[in-house]
Structure formats: structure tokens, C-alpha cells
Design an enzyme around this catalytic site. Structure first.
Site, PDB file in Angstrom:
ATOM      1  CD  GLU A 142       6.156  20.083   7.722  1.00 32.52           C
ATOM      2  OE1 GLU A 142       5.022  19.746   8.069  1.00 32.52           O
ATOM      3  OE2 GLU A 142       7.138  19.324   7.858  1.00 32.52           O
TER       4      GLU A 142
ATOM      5  CG  ASP B  73       9.416  16.488   7.530  1.00 27.34           C
ATOM      6  OD1 ASP B  73       8.235  16.772   7.249  1.00 27.34           O
ATOM      7  OD2 ASP B  73       9.738  15.812   8.534  1.00 27.34           O
TER       8      ASP B  73
ATOM      9  CG  ASP C 156       0.056  -1.605  -6.573  1.00 27.32           C
ATOM     10  OD1 ASP C 156       1.265  -1.793  -6.859  1.00 27.32           O
ATOM     11  OD2 ASP C 156      -0.673  -2.482  -6.067  1.00 27.32           O
TER      12      ASP C 156
ATOM     13  CG  ASP D 271       4.566   0.649  -7.906  1.00 29.39           C
ATOM     14  OD1 ASP D 271       4.442   1.183  -9.019  1.00 29.39           O
ATOM     15  OD2 ASP D 271       3.929  -0.385  -7.558  1.00 29.39           O
TER      16      ASP D 271
ATOM     17  CG  ASP E 176       3.006  -3.858  -3.568  1.00 29.29           C
ATOM     18  OD1 ASP E 176       2.308  -2.972  -4.129  1.00 29.29           O
ATOM     19  OD2 ASP E 176       4.136  -3.634  -3.100  1.00 29.29           O
TER      20      ASP E 176
ATOM     21  CG  ASP F 124       8.847  15.221   1.933  1.00 27.64           C
ATOM     22  OD1 ASP F 124       9.347  15.972   2.793  1.00 27.64           O
ATOM     23  OD2 ASP F 124       7.628  15.100   1.744  1.00 27.64           O
TER      24      ASP F 124
ATOM     25  CG  HIS G  57       1.370  14.324   3.759  1.00 22.92           C
ATOM     26  ND1 HIS G  57       1.890  15.471   3.209  1.00 22.92           N
ATOM     27  CD2 HIS G  57       2.183  13.979   4.766  1.00 22.92           C
ATOM     28  CE1 HIS G  57       2.991  15.789   3.857  1.00 22.92           C
ATOM     29  NE2 HIS G  57       3.193  14.914   4.805  1.00 22.92           N
ATOM     30  CG  ASP G  58       1.201  16.142   7.676  1.00 26.83           C
ATOM     31  OD1 ASP G  58       1.103  14.911   7.835  1.00 26.83           O
ATOM     32  OD2 ASP G  58       2.295  16.733   7.625  1.00 26.83           O
TER      33      ASP G  58
HETATM   34 CA   LIG Z   1       3.217  -1.511  -5.723  1.00 23.25          CA
END
Ligand SMILES: [Ca+2]
Ligand SMILES: [Ca+2]
Length: 527
Positions: A258, A204, A31, A39, A35, A108, A317-318
Site C-alpha cells: 500500500e 501497510d 462470528d 473470528d 460476541d 496485513d 475497507h478504506d
Molecule cells: Ca467472534
């Protein structure tokens, strides 16, 4: 003239066979402005780290504008960067800086469905004769199709009194791939990003494209649905060929699919230069618990059945992190698995944080669950009158937050991921396990990953070599890869102590002949 032009286009594009990919889960990497969400400027700041690690390709999880009900797998605008991740210029800068370091970038692409906040859907919802109506799938009465996240896959839209189809969350409406306008629309999206210079796409849930007009009930067998009419429909391959033709009209691009299936014979149908260059096999990558035999047999079956390269990965991530799911918290075992991923024949995908051995996080209450799949299963369990504790256990078994905690950069607050409040819990172990600490230790996992990746990057045998043998004995996976007269043999020992007898004139590239449990050796013979 024409022939030579054709020859140039048809030249085999092979960079991806040489590439070590690294998957970045967008909100969790770095980050830049506090926030609490990762990013593009944050990631750009870490490119030197990735270059040093030896990474040559990055897969970014979705970053297009999205309400992020499913962390961006619900796109609202295919032409805009989500403001959480920065601006289009931030993205362009990231891409430029990655390319400067010889790192390719794939994005993705989620085209099975859009967010219900997508303008196409908002239009479609207005009336039955809206020009966008047929971008989606509508029925007067729902059939028995189920959502992947649980419950029915149909939602009543009260404006027009019809149901729309959503294979995933109710806010994610499936696109109607039997409509040529949808195909043309998606082709336009691909061209936009290819023209900006992205090196390819990870498509995906690509075999879920709804290409068939026949919306009949799926048959029920032994109490569960057979996905005869909602998945792998006739027409999916034709659609993929159309998409790939667009990708192939730009030089040196790559696609990975995928495929929602546990059968190699289904997966391999979608793998070809005209469809997906490679596909993910979750039987290999998301194996639920460690078994050297099972890992070997999947590797062997991919080698036997697939014509092109398999993909090699143990995390995403899954699924829960490899360190917990397969390595039982043992860094040596995680390294042995990494050695397999980085030396076997295939395209490796390292999931962010694997290189420092990051662990799962677990939700202690409903409030700590961020993942829509975890939340949905919790609510369904409560609706079935389970207790809160039971519902939490059920939810946690489906909760994909586990592997999505922020990258552990250093020992400062929030692991140096953010100066603000992170969007998801940081793993509490970060103060003793982070990049900064491991960079100071020449025996750390990070150092060992770097050495392995450097070997892979410097040895064409490990990129292009075919197998001379691929064997399994006493919990040892052994293979010899061969290319241009040079052989590299890899022995990965998940069994007991074992002493390797080296052939004459061999040279050790990594490891030693005295193999402890969960260790490996690489040696070369030939020139
Ligand atoms: Ca950020
Ligand atoms: Ca679909």
C-alpha cells in the site's frame, strides 16, 4: 550443485498472476461464538463458500493483538493473534483448511508504526537511555508534520518531556526505520509468520517508513504541506529490499504494497521482485465517482508505466463501497466493473460482499461512528465551532465505517453474521440482499460473479495474456488479450446500446452481441 540450487530459488514465482484475491475485513466476516466480532473459526466455516466462488487467495486485514483503536492497524504484539479473532491454533487451523482448498493466504503487515501498548513502546517511554528508546522517533520540540488523521503528528510524553512522532493516531507511534535494530526486529516477525506458512504480506502504508534522520519542517505550498520529509524518504527502498529478501528466502511468497501516493511514477518505483511484487494504485481503485473515461485512462496509464502487473480493485475497507460510489446502486453497472476487474491484465482483489452487491452504511449520529478517522474529524469540526449536524456531515465524508458492515449471509437476525450484537451496524437491506437468497437465483450477482471468476480461473489468457489493444470509444472499454496463440476480446459497454460484430471463427465466452448499457461480452478467437 550451487548453480542448480540457485536456479531453483530464482525460479519465477507466478502463482499470484493466476490468483483472484478476496479481502476479508476480519471483524465483519463471520462470528463463530456470538460476541459480535468475526473470528478465524467463523472464516474457516466460510472457506467452502469462497472455494465455490472461485477465490484462490485471501487477504486478511490485521489480526495481531491490538487495542484496535484503528481496527488492528495498531499492533501491540506481533507474535500473538488478537483474542477477538481466536487463538494461534485457530489461525493455524484456518490456514491449513485454506491450503487444503488451494487458497493462498496473505496477511496485513503494519510496520510503519506500533500501538503505544506494544512492549517496545512501553519500554521506550521509560527513559531516554532505555534500549528501546530509538525504536521510535523523539524530539525535544515538534516540527510542523501533520497526522494523516488530522492535527499535529507529535505528542508530548510527560515522563521524559520529549515528543514522539505519530503519522496516524496518537496511540500509534512511528517506528524509527533508521535504526537497524528495528529492521532486524521486523525481519524476525516476518520469519515467524512465513514459517507458519502464510503465503505473503500486504504491507501497510509502506512508503511512510521514517528512514531519514532529518526532521525539518515540511514546506507549505498554497496553504497545504508538501510531504517532502515525512513520506517517500531516502532509505525506504533499501528497507523494502531488506524485508523482501526475507520473504524471498521462503519459496512462493508474494507481497503487495500500500503506497500512499496518487502518482503512478511514485508507485512504480516500489514495484519490483526485490521490493513489492505489486502495489495498489488508489487513483484506479478509489476513484471517487464513476467515469468510464477516468477508469480507462488509469488502466491505460498503469499499463504504459508499470513494468509488472497492476492491481485491479474497486473496493477496500478504506473507501465507500463500489456499489454506491461507482455503480449508483445498479447491479448491472457493478457487474460491468467486476468484469473489468476480472478480465483486464492485473491482480484482482474482490472486497468481501462485492460479490452480492453490498451497500454502504451511514452514521446518523456521533455515537454510531466507530472509525477513529471519522471520530477525529468530528471532534476537530466541533473544536472549530461547527454545529453537530455540520460536524456529522464532515465526519461521514471521512468515516470509513461505510464499507465495514457485517457480511450478509442470510435473512436471519444480524444477517446471519452473529447470534449476538454485531460490533457495527448491519446494513438494513440485508433481508432482501444476502448470500442465501442469491444462491437460489441463477441470475443473481453472486451467480454472475462465480461465472466470471470461473472464466478467469480457466483461461490462462486472462491470467497471463498481454494486451493486443486497449481502447476507449463511446464509453466502451475494449481490449484483446493474447497468450500462446489464443486471443480473448472483452468489450465493456458503459455507453448506449451497441451491437458487436464478431470476427469470423469467434466464440462467445460470456454475454451477447447486443450490448445494453452496463453490460459486457467476452469472446475468443484462435485455438
Ligand atoms: Ca467472534
Ligand atoms: Ca513513518
Amino acid at each position: 550443485m550451487i548453480f542448480s540450487a540457485l536456479h531453483t530459488v530464482a525460479q519465477e514465482n507466478t502463482w499470484w498472476k493466476e490468483t483472484v484475491f478476496y479481502q476479508i475485513y476480519m471483524p465483519s466476516y463471520a462470528d463463530s461464538q456470538g460476541d459480535g466480532y468475526g473470528d478465524f473459526n467463523g472464516i474457516t466455516g466460510k472457506l467452502d463458500y469462497l472455494k465455490e466462488l472461485g477465490i484462490t487467495g485471501i487477504w486478511l486485514t490485521p489480526f495481531l493483538r491490538s487495542p484496535k483503536v484503528d481496527n488492528g492497524y495498531d499492533v501491540a504484539d506481533y507474535y500473538a493473534v488478537d483474542p477477538t479473532y481466536g487463538t494461534l491454533d485457530d489461525f493455524k487451523n484456518f490456514l491449513h483448511e485454506a491450503h487444503k482448498r488451494d487458497i493462498k493466504v496473505i496477511m496485513d503487515m503494519v510496520v510503519n508504526h506500533t500501538s503505544t501498548e506494544c512492549e517496545w513502546f512501553k519500554e521506550a517511554q521509560k527513559s531516554k537511555d532505555n534500549p528501546y528508546r530509538d525504536y521510535y522517533i523523539w524530539q525535544d520540540k515538534p516540527n510542523n508534520w501533520e497526522s494523516f488523521f488530522g492535527g499535529t503528528a507529535w505528542q508530548l510524553d510527560e515522563t521524559t518531556n520529549q515528543y514522539y512522532y505519530h503519522k496516524f493516531d496518537v496511540t500509534m507511534a512511528d517506528l524509527n526505520w533508521s535504526n537497524p535494530k528495528v529492521v532486524a526486529e521486523v525481519e524476525k516477525v516476518l520469519r515467524f509468520w512465513l514459517s507458519l506458512g502464510v503465503d505473503g504480506f500486504r504491507f501497510d502504508v509502506i512508503n511512510f517508513l521514517t528512514t531519514n534522520g532529518i526532521l525539518q519542517d515540511n514546506p507549505i505550498k498554497n496553504g497545504s504541506q508538501e510531504h517532502l520529509y515525512d513520506i517517500n524518504q531516502p532509505g525506504v527502498k533499501a528497507a523494502l529490499k531488506q524485508l523482501k529478501a526475507v520473504v524471498n528466502s521462503y519459496p512462493n511468497r508474494f507481497t503487495v504494497g500500500e503506497i500512499g501516493s496518487d502518482k503512478v511514477e511514485v508507485l512504480k518505483q516500489y514495484q519490483s521482485p526485490e521490493m513489492m511484487d505489486v502495489v495498489f494504485n488508489f487513483n484506479f481503485g478509489s476513484i471517487a465517482e464513476f467515469s468510464a473515461q477516468k477508469i480507462f485512462s488509469e488502466l491505460h496509464s498503469m499499463e504504459q508505466q508499470m513494468e509488472s502487473y497492476p492491481t485491479l480493485f474497486f473496493g477496500s475497507h478504506d473507501m465507500p463501497r463500489m456499489m454506491n460510489r461507482l455503480a449508483n446502486g445498479n447491479p448491472d453497472k457493478a457487474m460491468a466493473l467486476a468484469a473489468l476487474m476480472l478480465t483486464a491484465r492485473g491482480v484482482p482483489f474482490v472486497y468481501y460482499g462485492e460479490e452480492i452487491g453490498m451497500h454502504n452504511i451511514l452514521a446518523n449520529s456521533y455515537d454510531e461512528i466507530v472509525d477513529i478517522q471519522g471520530k477525529t474529524h468530528y471532534k476537530l469540526a466541533i473544536a472549530e465551532e461547527k454545529t453537530e449536524n455540520e460536524a456529522l456531515t464532515i465526519a461521514n465524508s471521512h468515516n470509513r465505517d461505510k464499507s465495514r458492515s457485517p457480511m450478509q449471509w442470510n435473512g436471519s437476525a444480524s444477517a446471519g453474521f452473529t447470534t449476538g450484537r454485531p460490533w457495527i451496524s448491519v446494513n438494513k437491506g440485508y433481508s432482501s440482499n444476502n448470500v442465501a437468497l442469491q444462491e437460489q437465483d441463477k441470475n443473481s450477482m453472486l451467480a454472475r460473479y462465480k461465472a466470471l471468476i470461473a472464466l478467469r480461473n480457466s483461461q490462462p489468457v486472462l491470467q497471463y495474456g498481454s494486451y493486443k489493444n486497449l481502447d476507449f470509444k463511446d464509453d466502451r472499454i475494449t481490449f484483446t488479450r493474447s497468450y500462446n496463440g489464443r486471443d480473448i476480446t472483452v468489450i465493456i459497454n458503459f455507453g448506449n446500446d451497441y451491437k458487436v460484430t464478431l470476427p469470423a471463427k469467434s466464440k462467445i465466452l460470456s454475454g451477447s452481441i447486443n450490448l445494453k448499457p452496463n453490460s459486457f461480452i467476452l469472446y475468443t478467437t484462435g485455438e
